[in-house]
Design an enzyme around this catalytic site. Structure first.
Site, PDB file in Angstrom:
ATOM      1  CD  GLU A  75      -1.348   0.083   3.672  1.00 28.42           C
ATOM      2  OE1 GLU A  75      -1.160   0.812   4.651  1.00 28.42           O
ATOM      3  OE2 GLU A  75      -2.326  -0.685   3.579  1.00 28.42           O
ATOM      4  CD  GLN A 115       4.972 -10.429   5.017  1.00 32.47           C
ATOM      5  OE1 GLN A 115       5.628  -9.932   4.110  1.00 32.47           O
ATOM      6  NE2 GLN A 115       5.418 -11.420   5.763  1.00 32.47           N
TER       7      GLN A 115
END
Length: 183
Positions: A75, A115
């Site tokens: 992101e 993650q």
């Protein structure tokens, strides 16, 4: 032309490309389709993904699904991170259909992610859908944002884990999971 296609066309122009060049004529369309697919996890929900594939079982021993391949987009840079997910759980009267672990992993991977959050989201989803006594999730991935740019470290890998219920509270359960996934 969709808004997303127009934006990709603008990006190409900003990069100094000739948007009328033969090789780029359909690139905004292809890029928009690819981005929609790579972020399709926003359009899915857990109950539709599972599709009633929770089955009664008297098995109370650990179930492990190992090596679920995934790819996601960071992101922060919108660059890929690619890896494998390992999921273990202790059933509590119900088991989940095998393919659903991959579908759950993909549902969260196909979003702009970090993650750490993806690992937690997978664990919470398995816990919610199965009502299990505990769940462990380990995600191992290589991040293109670290490999292709910035520090450019080609052999680095990030490993994250989330342990819930018996996997968090009981060291023997946690150790068994780690042994079964080869860590």
């Amino acid at each position: 032309m969709s808004n997303l296609e127009t934006l990709y066309q603008q990006v190409l122009a900003e990069l100094g490309e000739d948007i009328n060049r033969e090789g780029l004529l359909d690139t905004p369309n292809r890029a928009a389709k690819a981005m929609r697919f790579l972020t399709s996890g926003y359009e899915t929900n857990l109950h539709k993904v599972v599709n009633n594939a929770v089955f009664t079982s008297d098995n109370d021993e650990m179930v492990v699904v190992q090596g679920i391949e995934f790819y996601s987009l960071c992101e922060h840079h919108m660059l890929p991170f690619i890896g494998r997910c390992h999921i273990g759980y202790l059933p509590n009267g119900h088991v989940l259909g095998l393919s659903k672990f991959a579908r759950i992993t993909d549902m969260f991977a196909r979003r702009l992610q970090i993650q750490e959050n993806m690992t937690k989201q997978i664990a919470e989803a398995v816990d919610e859908i199965t009502g299990c006594r505990g769940v462990g999730v380990i995600v191992e991935a290589q991040h293109m944002c670290m490999m292709m740019r910035g520090v450019q470290k080609q052999n680095s890998m990030m490993r994250t884990s989330v342990m819930k219920g018996a996997f968090r509270e009981n060291q023997a359960t946690r150790d068994e999971f780690m042994r079964l996934v080869g860590l």
